[in-house]
Design a protein around this motif. Structure first.
Motif, PDB file in Angstrom:
ATOM      1  N   PRO A  54       0.836  -1.196  -0.053  1.00 26.66           N
ATOM      2  CA  PRO A  54      -0.087   0.104  -0.032  1.00 26.66           C
ATOM      3  C   PRO A  54       0.742   1.159  -0.003  1.00 26.66           C
ATOM      4  N   SER A  55       0.080   2.237  -0.278  1.00 25.97           N
ATOM      5  CA  SER A  55       0.842   3.684  -0.471  1.00 25.97           C
ATOM      6  C   SER A  55       0.544   4.173   1.026  1.00 25.97           C
ATOM      7  N   VAL A  56       1.710   4.760   1.837  1.00 26.96           N
ATOM      8  CA  VAL A  56       1.876   5.008   3.097  1.00 26.96           C
ATOM      9  C   VAL A  56       1.654   6.704   3.168  1.00 26.96           C
ATOM     10  N   PHE A  57       2.801   7.325   2.805  1.00 26.95           N
ATOM     11  CA  PHE A  57       2.860   8.639   2.725  1.00 26.95           C
ATOM     12  C   PHE A  57       2.814   9.316   1.138  1.00 26.95           C
ATOM     13  N   ALA A  58       2.120  10.698   0.920  1.00 31.98           N
ATOM     14  CA  ALA A  58       1.990  11.078  -0.012  1.00 31.98           C
ATOM     15  C   ALA A  58       3.236  12.101  -0.253  1.00 31.98           C
ATOM     16  N   PRO A  59       3.743  12.363  -1.521  1.00 28.47           N
ATOM     17  CA  PRO A  59       5.051  13.376  -1.761  1.00 28.47           C
ATOM     18  C   PRO A  59       4.959  14.687  -0.923  1.00 28.47           C
ATOM     19  N   VAL A  74      10.147  21.729   9.184  1.00 24.15           N
ATOM     20  CA  VAL A  74       8.589  21.760   9.439  1.00 24.15           C
ATOM     21  C   VAL A  74       8.039  20.196   8.855  1.00 24.15           C
ATOM     22  N   ARG A  75       7.147  19.807   9.398  1.00 20.97           N
ATOM     23  CA  ARG A  75       6.506  18.469   8.421  1.00 20.97           C
ATOM     24  C   ARG A  75       4.979  18.872   8.397  1.00 20.97           C
ATOM     25  N   THR A  76       4.734  18.361   6.842  1.00 29.62           N
ATOM     26  CA  THR A  76       3.334  18.786   6.481  1.00 29.62           C
ATOM     27  C   THR A  76       2.756  17.000   6.396  1.00 29.62           C
ATOM     28  N   HIS A  77       1.307  17.262   6.131  1.00 31.21           N
ATOM     29  CA  HIS A  77       0.541  15.968   5.959  1.00 31.21           C
ATOM     30  C   HIS A  77      -0.409  16.622   4.958  1.00 31.21           C
ATOM     31  N   ALA A  78      -0.277  15.742   3.875  1.00 25.79           N
ATOM     32  CA  ALA A  78      -1.336  15.839   2.586  1.00 25.79           C
ATOM     33  C   ALA A  78      -1.490  14.837   1.774  1.00 25.79           C
ATOM     34  N   ASN A  79      -1.834  13.687   2.798  1.00 25.13           N
ATOM     35  CA  ASN A  79      -2.093  12.257   2.092  1.00 25.13           C
ATOM     36  C   ASN A  79      -3.578  12.442   1.431  1.00 25.13           C
ATOM     37  N   TYR A  80      -4.550  13.397   2.164  1.00 24.99           N
ATOM     38  CA  TYR A  80      -6.048  13.298   1.659  1.00 24.99           C
ATOM     39  C   TYR A  80      -5.835  14.514   0.265  1.00 24.99           C
ATOM     40  N   ALA A 130      -4.761  20.163  -1.530  1.00 26.70           N
ATOM     41  CA  ALA A 130      -5.060  21.472  -1.942  1.00 26.70           C
ATOM     42  C   ALA A 130      -5.000  22.829  -1.127  1.00 26.70           C
ATOM     43  N   ARG A 131      -5.362  22.350   0.192  1.00 25.95           N
ATOM     44  CA  ARG A 131      -5.257  23.700   1.042  1.00 25.95           C
ATOM     45  C   ARG A 131      -3.705  24.011   1.359  1.00 25.95           C
ATOM     46  N   LEU A 132      -2.753  23.119   1.289  1.00 22.23           N
ATOM     47  CA  LEU A 132      -1.505  23.387   1.437  1.00 22.23           C
ATOM     48  C   LEU A 132      -1.016  24.069   0.274  1.00 22.23           C
ATOM     49  N   SER A 192     -18.803   9.562   5.791  1.00 28.07           N
ATOM     50  CA  SER A 192     -19.554  10.668   5.023  1.00 28.07           C
ATOM     51  C   SER A 192     -19.033  10.536   3.447  1.00 28.07           C
ATOM     52  N   PRO A 193     -20.145  10.521   2.656  1.00 23.27           N
ATOM     53  CA  PRO A 193     -19.533  10.389   1.338  1.00 23.27           C
ATOM     54  C   PRO A 193     -18.877  11.712   0.799  1.00 23.27           C
ATOM     55  N   ARG A 194     -18.924  12.869   1.645  1.00 22.70           N
ATOM     56  CA  ARG A 194     -18.025  14.049   1.352  1.00 22.70           C
ATOM     57  C   ARG A 194     -16.663  13.880   1.620  1.00 22.70           C
ATOM     58  N   LEU A 195     -16.331  13.021   2.276  1.00 27.14           N
ATOM     59  CA  LEU A 195     -14.920  12.793   2.802  1.00 27.14           C
ATOM     60  C   LEU A 195     -14.191  11.661   2.067  1.00 27.14           C
ATOM     61  N   PRO A 196     -12.826  12.044   1.555  1.00 27.06           N
ATOM     62  CA  PRO A 196     -12.325  10.808   0.833  1.00 27.06           C
ATOM     63  C   PRO A 196     -11.737  10.133   2.050  1.00 27.06           C
ATOM     64  N   GLU A 197     -11.493   8.905   1.705  1.00 28.82           N
ATOM     65  CA  GLU A 197     -10.830   7.680   2.715  1.00 28.82           C
ATOM     66  C   GLU A 197      -9.790   6.802   2.079  1.00 28.82           C
ATOM     67  N   SER A 198      -8.614   6.533   2.662  1.00 31.34           N
ATOM     68  CA  SER A 198      -7.763   5.873   1.905  1.00 31.34           C
ATOM     69  C   SER A 198      -8.079   4.328   1.825  1.00 31.34           C
ATOM     70  N   PRO A 199      -8.207   3.552   0.750  1.00 29.86           N
ATOM     71  CA  PRO A 199      -8.652   2.112   0.658  1.00 29.86           C
ATOM     72  C   PRO A 199      -7.665   1.312   1.477  1.00 29.86           C
ATOM     73  N   ASP A 200      -6.622   1.735   1.159  1.00 32.28           N
ATOM     74  CA  ASP A 200      -5.478   0.863   1.776  1.00 32.28           C
ATOM     75  C   ASP A 200      -5.557   0.803   3.150  1.00 32.28           C
ATOM     76  N   ALA A 201      -5.455   1.997   3.899  1.00 36.41           N
ATOM     77  CA  ALA A 201      -5.842   2.083   5.495  1.00 36.41           C
ATOM     78  C   ALA A 201      -6.971   1.238   5.705  1.00 36.41           C
TER      79      ALA A 201
END
Length: 480
Positions: free
Chosen positions: A95-100, A112-118, A123-125, A248-257
């Motif tokens: 599975p994919s764990v962390f995005a670029p 600084v550490r960022t989290h941008a998997n979703y 997009a907000r970053l 919620s159908p409004r929020l994406p989720e990781s199928p791998d997680a």
């Protein structure tokens, strides 16, 4: 001082309100070198799993009228489970764990550490740099690196959070202790426990069958995502609970997680802002015994899902709440294990920065050998739910249990017995993770996954069902 501290298992069991006489039922063993770290990660891991197993054994005894069965924890199984997402294979695919854009960045005064998997966090970053959401990863990485290099960490943190993204400046433990959020968390209990009302006793039927499933007949609504909350509810499902995950159908989720943490559960999508979705949730709540919430505090209150409202709507409910930061000025902030490690000084400790220059002034901050705050808090949360169910068996009452990743970080940093000298990367002699992996076929394909580390005499060895696709099930209880 360190040598006189109680073990992590003793500390956690006391925080959960457990009878200290039961600690004699617990035995742990395992080879050297597991979850090697400058911090007592191994102690945290075995303690969290041990108290969860003991709480399960205690509830089984209460429901059968028999003595509490012995608990034997194999630390090799614990170490494997604490990195379960790394061992997972889906039809052979890792599975994919962390995005670029989820990584450390050099800034003007450190890191600084960022989290941008979703996608929405990414997009907000990028929006803080006036970049479009569809900016290619290679260009986005270059732009973020160039921008952050000339800015101070805490300014980046404020700007990105204000835009709805996630970025945290690296701090040492000393700087975190002096921060208002660090001070607020340090004053909170490891496990928050309170009684919400005096609802009458509502006992489940006596247990029978083989294996012994202490949570059999318990209905759990799972409103959690990513790792900590899903680990807790995956554990409750292992122990026999009917767990229904709500997304919620409004929020994406990781199928791998979800493939890693969805064992034993069913999954449904409900839009609580829609009258039909709200009505479906009300029907489910009317039959629920436990609600687990992993969203940031206040995020679901507009739907009447704060603990007090839930207890009024369903007297006798156990409400379990999990957050990233706990009480304090950051209470409403989003967060993940990787970010909490950076803010609290864990990343600085793993780089050896504490005691010298400020974090990031020299070496790049490090990481724990596992997402131990997530996994550890997940098992503690499951243990607290099981203990609340045991207490309810005698005295009833709606119960609230609360945990945060930041409070678990404080436990790791300053309260657990210190480990010996780090034994280097990897694992010690005698540890073969393959022994603690198995394969299960199901709707998502052939899954290689870690076996459950929670164990007691007569208890289950595995889950009753593999994970299915997110949102594929119906909004109802199995016994309706």
């Amino acid at each position: 001082m360190t040598s006189t501290r109680k073990s992590g298992t003793e500390q956690a069991w006391a925080a959960l309100g457990g009878d200290p006489a039961l600690l004699g039922r617990v035995v742990t063993d395992g080879p050297e070198g597991l979850l090697s770290s400058r911090l007592p990660v191994r102690e945290l891991a075995r303690s969290a799993v041990a108290v969860c197993s003991l709480a399960a054994a205690e509830l089984a005894a209460r429901r059968t009228g028999r003595p509490v069965p012995p608990v034997r924890i194999d630390e090799s199984a614990v170490a494997t489970a604490f990195v379960s997402e790394r061992h997972l294979r889906i039809d052979g695919r890792a599975p994919s764990v962390f995005a670029p854009l989820s990584r450390f960045w050099r800034c003007a005064d450190g890191w600084v550490r960022t989290h941008a998997n979703y996608p929405h966090h990414r997009a907000r970053l990028l929006g803080t740099l006036d970049l479009a959401p569809d900016t290619p990863d290679e260009r986005a990485v270059e732009a973020v690196a160039a921008s952050f290099a000339g800015r101070r960490g805490e300014e980046i943190e404020r700007t990105v959070y204000a835009a709805g993204g996630l970025a945290v400046a690296a701090r040492t433990p000393g700087r975190w202790a002096a921060h208002p959020q660090g001070a607020a968390v340090a004053g909170a209990p490891l496990a928050g426990r309170e009684r919400l009302d005096d609802a009458p006793v509502r006992r489940s039927a006596a247990l029978s069958g083989d294996p012994l499933l202490p949570a059999a007949g318990v209905r759990v609504l799972d409103l959690s995502r990513v790792i900590a909350g899903p680990v807790a509810t995956r554990t409750l499902a292992l122990l026999g609970a009917d767990v229904l995950r709500i997304d919620s159908p409004r929020l994406p989720e990781s199928p791998d997680a979800h493939a890693d943490t969805g064992f034993g559960k069913r999954s449904v999508e409900l839009d609580l802002a829609d009258p039909a979705g709200a009505a479906a949730f009300d029907r489910l709540l009317a039959g629920a015994d436990v609600v687990v919430s992993g969203y940031r505090p206040g995020a679901l209150d507009r739907f009447g899902l704060d603990p007090e409202s839930l207890a009024r709507r369903r007297p006798g409910l156990v409400v379990a709440r999990l957050s990233a930061w706990g009480p304090g000025p950051w209470a409403g902030r989003r967060g993940f294990d990787s970010l909490v490690q950076v803010a609290t000084g864990i990343a600085a400790m793993e780089a050896g920065a504490e005691g010298g220059a400020e974090a990031g002034a020299g070496a790049k901050p490090g990481v724990l050998p596992a997402q131990a705050l997530d996994h550890g808090t997940g098992y503690l949360l499951a243990a607290a739910v099981l203990r609340a169910l045991t207490d309810q068996h005698d005295t009833g009452g709606s119960r609230l249990v609360t945990f945060s990743l930041a409070r678990t970080a404080a436990w790791l940093l300053g309260e657990l017995p210190a480990p010996g000298a780090p034994e280097g990367a990897g694992t010690g002699p005698g540890y073969e993770p393959e022994r603690w992996l198995t394969e299960t076929g199901g709707p998502l394909g052939l899954l290689r996954h870690a076996v459950p580390p929670v164990s007691f005499e007569g208890g289950p060895a595995g889950w009753s069902r593999p994970p299915g696709p997110l949102g594929a099930d119906t909004a109802g209880w199995l016994t309706d």
